[in-house]
Scaffold this motif. Structure first.
Motif, PDB file in Angstrom:
ATOM      1  N   MET A 184       0.837  -1.203   0.000  1.00 50.62           N
ATOM      2  CA  MET A 184       0.000   0.000   0.000  1.00 50.62           C
ATOM      3  C   MET A 184       0.874   1.258   0.000  1.00 50.62           C
ATOM      4  O   MET A 184       0.632   2.203  -0.769  1.00 50.62           O
ATOM      5  N   SER A 221      -2.211   0.464  -7.944  1.00 53.68           N
ATOM      6  CA  SER A 221      -2.920   0.590  -6.661  1.00 53.68           C
ATOM      7  C   SER A 221      -3.779  -0.636  -6.383  1.00 53.68           C
ATOM      8  O   SER A 221      -3.856  -1.109  -5.237  1.00 53.68           O
ATOM      9  N   SER A 222      -4.414  -1.178  -7.423  1.00 55.74           N
ATOM     10  CA  SER A 222      -5.248  -2.374  -7.240  1.00 55.74           C
ATOM     11  C   SER A 222      -4.391  -3.586  -6.901  1.00 55.74           C
ATOM     12  O   SER A 222      -4.761  -4.398  -6.034  1.00 55.74           O
ATOM     13  N   LEU A 282      -3.358  -3.401  -3.421  1.00 56.47           N
ATOM     14  CA  LEU A 282      -4.453  -3.781  -2.529  1.00 56.47           C
ATOM     15  C   LEU A 282      -4.584  -5.298  -2.427  1.00 56.47           C
ATOM     16  O   LEU A 282      -4.795  -5.847  -1.332  1.00 56.47           O
ATOM     17  N   VAL A 304      -4.226  -7.320   1.029  1.00 56.33           N
ATOM     18  CA  VAL A 304      -5.273  -8.180   1.581  1.00 56.33           C
ATOM     19  C   VAL A 304      -4.723  -9.577   1.839  1.00 56.33           C
ATOM     20  O   VAL A 304      -5.079 -10.224   2.839  1.00 56.33           O
ATOM     21  N   CYS A 323      -9.547 -10.069  -4.186  1.00 55.36           N
ATOM     22  CA  CYS A 323      -9.106  -9.744  -2.823  1.00 55.36           C
ATOM     23  C   CYS A 323      -9.592 -10.797  -1.826  1.00 55.36           C
ATOM     24  O   CYS A 323      -8.854 -11.170  -0.900  1.00 55.36           O
TER      25      CYS A 323
END
Length: 443
Positions: free
Chosen positions: A160, A256-257, A260, A264, A312
């Motif tokens: 992140m 960014s995805s 993430l 997760v 995720c």
């Protein structure tokens, strides 16, 4: 303040210091991987270039592992880890400078990443050999769980932070922070006490290698699980690391995805690590291998075209499985392998686990061009499911228990402090009964 039972190992000063330094370096490493991947993609590279750079890190890691095990058993884990983290600090600083350019040269990246992997190959066997010296007995599993949780927690924060810093300041800033993290680890390792001098070794380097191989191959459960993990890296994890960022850039939202998703995964690993504190399964190796099925779930989510939320969710479950396996498997090795060969056996185990990884990383991009991304990822899911079933059916896996080593060595102490206390109280009661004078009878 008293600590919860699962965190009691942090009362030991040396382990606590090492835990802080290790966690700091892990945070930088988890950021660096994301920064390097998107530095390549943002400058026009694709899956093939990214796979080549990732393979350049893994290949030296594999080639140097066995030497790292021998060197650790000869020189001691602390010295080897100091050298490894010094090299990694310098390497990441050099990468930060290289990426300051608008379009970094691929060969410069490959060379520095390869040196990074070689230093990691020295560090890993030494880490596995150091942990039993920092703690002992029933706390060994808790120590491994906490170290795994540190890796998991940093894998949440690292990607992140890397995603934000890479977008705002560029990858050079991320890699400079990674170099600083390794510098902190070097300082902490210098604060650890020096181990007792090792006895002089008359055996040659080759003889030490042979001795480690003999100890490794004599344990069926060890080489079977090593082969299982090695093939998983070839067919499942290597393609996921290469094709995951590619799929993310195409349809999930980019860096960014992907950050993430990896965060997760780390969150799931933290949850799994917390659940494993003070857990003592009767068949730890069986549980560890069953949990390795979770590594295939993110690949299944990507292969079936699930949206970001579905990917995720799969990553969270994979993180839980990773924590369970990463807690129980190292503890099984540390308990059932004699300490004098532990670093070499760990090196052979890591070698088998990683040796096919560069092939999976390098081949994922070209093979995906032929059969499609979903085809490569879907095959990995089918393979992992079949392999877990086959390995769990092996009797050697079910025979490994938490207490009694299968190949000699002292039995483990009681599983927890309460049991140890009961044993101690029973022994004291027996001594008092022996010392008690006989009762007098009237008459």
């Amino acid at each position: 303040m008293p600590l919860p039972n699962g965190l009691a190992v942090l009362r030991e000063r040396d382990f606590r210091r090492f835990f802080i330094g290790y966690g700091t370096s892990l945070l930088g490493s988890s950021m660096a991987s994301v920064a390097v991947a998107f530095a390549i993609l943002d400058t026009g590279g694709g899956g093939t270039e990214l796979g080549g750079v990732l393979a350049a890190r893994t290949l030296p890691l594999v080639l140097v592992l066995l030497a790292g095990g021998v060197v650790t058993d000869r020189l001691g884990s602390r010295r080897v880890m100091l050298a490894a983290d010094t090299v990694r600090c310098l390497t990441q600083g050099a990468l930060a400078l290289v990426l300051l350019g608008a379009r970094p040269g691929l060969w410069a990246l490959v060379s520095l990443v390869a040196l990074w992997g070689a230093a990691e190959a020295l560090f890993n066997p030494a880490l596995n050999a150091l942990v039993p010296h920092l703690t002992r007995g029933a706390a060994l599993s808790d120590a491994n769980a906490l170290l795994g949780m540190a890796a998991s927690a940093t894998s949440i924060a690292g990607p992140m932070l890397a995603g934000v810093l890479t977008a705002v300041s560029g990858p050079s800033c991320v890699l400079a922070l990674d170099a600083a993290g390794y510098a902190v680890s070097v300082v902490v390792l210098l604060l650890l006490p020096r181990a007792a001098p090792l006895p002089a070794r008359a055996a040659s380097f080759t003889a030490d290698l042979k001795g480690g191989w003999t100890a490794f191959r004599s344990r069926t459960w060890l080489w079977v699980t090593t082969a299982h993990i090695g093939l998983m890296n070839l067919f499942v994890w290597g393609p996921f690391l290469v094709l995951g960022p590619v799929v993310s850039q195409r349809r999930l939202g980019g860096a960014s995805s992907w950050g993430l998703v990896m965060a997760v995964d780390g969150a799931g690993a933290v949850a799994g690590g917390i659940a494993m504190l003070l857990r003592r399964p009767r068949r730890p190796l069986f549980v560890a291998i069953a949990a390795s099925l979770g590594w295939s779930l993110p690949s299944a989510a990507l292969a079936t075209g699930l949206p970001l939320a579905g990917v995720c969710g799969a990553a969270f479950l994979a993180g839980i499985g990773s924590a369970v396996c990463g807690t129980l498997y190292p503890a099984a090795v540390q308990r059932h392998v004699p300490r004098e060969v532990l670093a070499r056996v760990s090196a052979y185990s890591s070698f088998g686990a990683f040796v096919l990884g560069p092939v999976g990383l390098a081949a994922a991009g070209p093979v995906a061009l032929l059969v499609g991304t979903s085809g490569v990822l879907g095959f990995g899911v089918l393979w992992q499911t079949s392999a877990v079933i086959a390995v769990l059916a092996h009797p050697a896996i079910r025979a490994v228990g938490p207490q009694r080593p299968l190949h000699g060595g002292p039995a483990e102490p009681p599983a927890d402090e309460e049991a140890a206390g009961r044993t101690s109280r029973t022994a004291r009661g027996r001594r008092r009964r022996r010392r008690r004078p006989p009762r007098r009878t009237p008459g």
